[in-house]
Scaffold this active site. Structure first.
Site, PDB file in Angstrom:
ATOM      1  N   ASP A  47       0.824  -1.206   0.000  1.00  0.00           N
ATOM      2  CA  ASP A  47       0.000   0.000   0.000  1.00  0.00           C
ATOM      3  C   ASP A  47       0.862   1.262   0.000  1.00  0.00           C
ATOM      4  OD1 ASP A  47      -2.391  -1.280  -0.011  1.00  0.00           O
ATOM      5  OD2 ASP A  47      -2.676  -1.201   2.162  1.00  0.00           O
ATOM      6  N   LYS A  69      -3.213   4.232  -4.678  1.00  0.00           N
ATOM      7  CA  LYS A  69      -3.580   5.199  -5.728  1.00  0.00           C
ATOM      8  C   LYS A  69      -2.339   5.548  -6.540  1.00  0.00           C
ATOM      9  CE  LYS A  69      -7.480   7.753  -3.879  1.00  0.00           C
ATOM     10  NZ  LYS A  69      -7.637   7.564  -2.465  1.00  0.00           N
ATOM     11  N   MET A 184      -6.796   9.061  10.186  1.00  0.00           N
ATOM     12  CA  MET A 184      -7.465   9.591   8.981  1.00  0.00           C
ATOM     13  C   MET A 184      -8.430  10.722   9.301  1.00  0.00           C
ATOM     14  SD  MET A 184      -8.237   6.142   6.794  1.00  0.00           S
ATOM     15  CE  MET A 184      -8.639   5.025   8.112  1.00  0.00           C
TER      16      MET A 184
HETATM   17  N1  SAH Z   1      -3.171   0.152   9.378  1.00  0.00           N
HETATM   18  C1  SAH Z   1      -2.621   1.456   9.664  1.00  0.00           C
HETATM   19  C2  SAH Z   1      -3.650   2.549   9.529  1.00  0.00           C
HETATM   20  C3  SAH Z   1      -4.149   2.729   8.118  1.00  0.00           C
HETATM   21  S1  SAH Z   1      -5.292   4.037   7.982  1.00  0.00           S
HETATM   22  C4  SAH Z   1      -2.004   1.445  11.079  1.00  0.00           C
HETATM   23  O1  SAH Z   1      -2.241   0.495  11.825  1.00  0.00           O
HETATM   24  O2  SAH Z   1      -1.278   2.384  11.418  1.00  0.00           O
HETATM   25  C5  SAH Z   1      -4.251   5.369   7.507  1.00  0.00           C
HETATM   26  C6  SAH Z   1      -4.058   6.331   8.654  1.00  0.00           C
HETATM   27  O3  SAH Z   1      -3.115   5.813   9.582  1.00  0.00           O
HETATM   28  C7  SAH Z   1      -3.492   7.678   8.258  1.00  0.00           C
HETATM   29  O4  SAH Z   1      -4.495   8.534   7.765  1.00  0.00           O
HETATM   30  C8  SAH Z   1      -2.949   8.156   9.578  1.00  0.00           C
HETATM   31  O5  SAH Z   1      -3.991   8.596  10.436  1.00  0.00           O
HETATM   32  C9  SAH Z   1      -2.394   6.860  10.162  1.00  0.00           C
HETATM   33  N2  SAH Z   1      -0.966   6.682   9.845  1.00  0.00           N
HETATM   34  C10 SAH Z   1      -0.417   5.658   9.188  1.00  0.00           C
HETATM   35  N3  SAH Z   1       0.922   5.792   9.120  1.00  0.00           N
HETATM   36  C11 SAH Z   1       1.223   6.942   9.762  1.00  0.00           C
HETATM   37  C12 SAH Z   1       2.432   7.634  10.052  1.00  0.00           C
HETATM   38  N4  SAH Z   1       3.625   7.179   9.664  1.00  0.00           N
HETATM   39  N5  SAH Z   1       2.350   8.793  10.741  1.00  0.00           N
HETATM   40  C13 SAH Z   1       1.178   9.268  11.166  1.00  0.00           C
HETATM   41  N6  SAH Z   1       0.003   8.661  10.907  1.00  0.00           N
HETATM   42  C14 SAH Z   1       0.013   7.508  10.228  1.00  0.00           C
END
Ligand code: SAH
Length: 265
Positions: A47, A69, A184
């Site tokens: 992803d 995307k 998000m």
């Molecule tokens: N499965 C992922 C979340 C996916 S949804 C997890 O467990 O972290 C995507 C959201 O995750 C983003 O919009 C943000 O809110 C958060 N996110 C993922 N990676 C991030 C990062 N390196 N720094 C800050 N927020 C992050």
């Protein structure tokens, strides 16, 4: 290369899919199982949130297959991605489905696992460090502290299409836990703040917005619930938002900032 035999790690069997969490960014936060899978996979379906430094650890010769995307084109639908995983597995490959953070925290890992189960494809779920835990650690914010909270709420601010998830009981969320961690949520912050304040949260409560957590580009914005919508307008995604008194501990615990200062010329 890790010593998989010594660690007793399972074989990555051809024809199976491993749903693996890559953590929030820093490759140092990968699990031994994730590294093991990267070293053996034939196909890596990843992803947008997977860090390039992590992908670079894939076995030379592994097919890297982007499932996010691209160039303004719409992202592949979830059924398309699941169908692709099933097809690759049925072709006899070792398929690594690599997702940012933890695959089953707002990451649709559950949906993909259900599709694999229904298709009779053997799979394994390898948890990763979710952004709402790893990101806080790298911002010097403890998720819980005995002086502040015995509960935490994880929440997504965005449903498919970008709107707030429906059916959330905002007054209950506002009352439920002293610490809220939002994923998000950037686009919906004004709405979320309004719901929380209407539900009884104080406009003075401290808030941190952690952008690009655990990467070299990590930035942390400190604000209050009342000022958040304005202050966070320019924050770059991905970002997690932490609301609650635990944010105040950062002043003493910002170890990333302290290291940067030590390293500065
Ligand atoms: N499965 C992922 C979340 C996916 S949804 C997890 O467990 O972290 C995507 C959201 O995750 C983003 O919009 C943000 O809110 C958060 N996110 C993922 N990676 C991030 C990062 N390196 N720094 C800050 N927020 C992050």
């Amino acid at each position: 290369m890790i010593d998989s035999a010594r660690l007793g790690l399972p074989e990555f069997a051809p024809g199976s899919v491993w749903l693996v969490g890559a953590g929030p960014g820093d490759p140092g936060l990968l699990s031994a199982l994730a590294l093991h899978a990267l070293g053996r996979a034939d196909s890596v379906v990843f992803d947008a949130l997977v860090d390039p430094r992590t992908l670079a650890l894939a076995r030379p010769g592994a097919a890297l297959d982007y499932a996010g995307k691209r160039g303004g084109r719409p992202s592949p639908s979830q059924p398309d991605i699941s169908a692709r995983l099933i097809r690759l597995a049925k072709e006899g490959r070792r398929v690594l489905r690599l997702k940012g953070g933890d695959p089953c925290v707002f990451g649709r890992g559950g949906e993909e696992a259900l599709a694999l189960a229904a298709a009779g494809v053997p799979f394994r779920i390898v948890p990763g460090i979710t952004a709402g835990i790893g990101g806080l650690a790298y911002a010097g914010i403890p998720l819980t502290h005995r002086d502040t909270n015995s509960a935490v709420t994880f929440l997504t601010g965005c449903h498919s299409g970008g709107s707030l998830p429906e059916g959330l009981d905002w007054p209950a969320i506002a009352r439920g836990a002293p610490v809220l961690v939002l994923y998000m949520a950037l686009k919906q912050l004004p709405n979320i703040v309004a719901h929380l304040i209407a539900g009884g949260r104080s406009a003075e409560e401290p808030v941190a917005v952690i952008s690009k957590a655990t990467s070299p580009q990590q930035r942390v914005l400190i604000s209050t619930l009342g000022a958040l919508a304005q202050d966070a307008a320019l924050v770059e995604p991905p970002a997690v938002t932490v609301i609650g008194e635990v944010v105040r501990f950062r002043e003493a615990l910002d170890w990333v900032g302290a290291l940067d200062e030590t390293l500065a010329p």
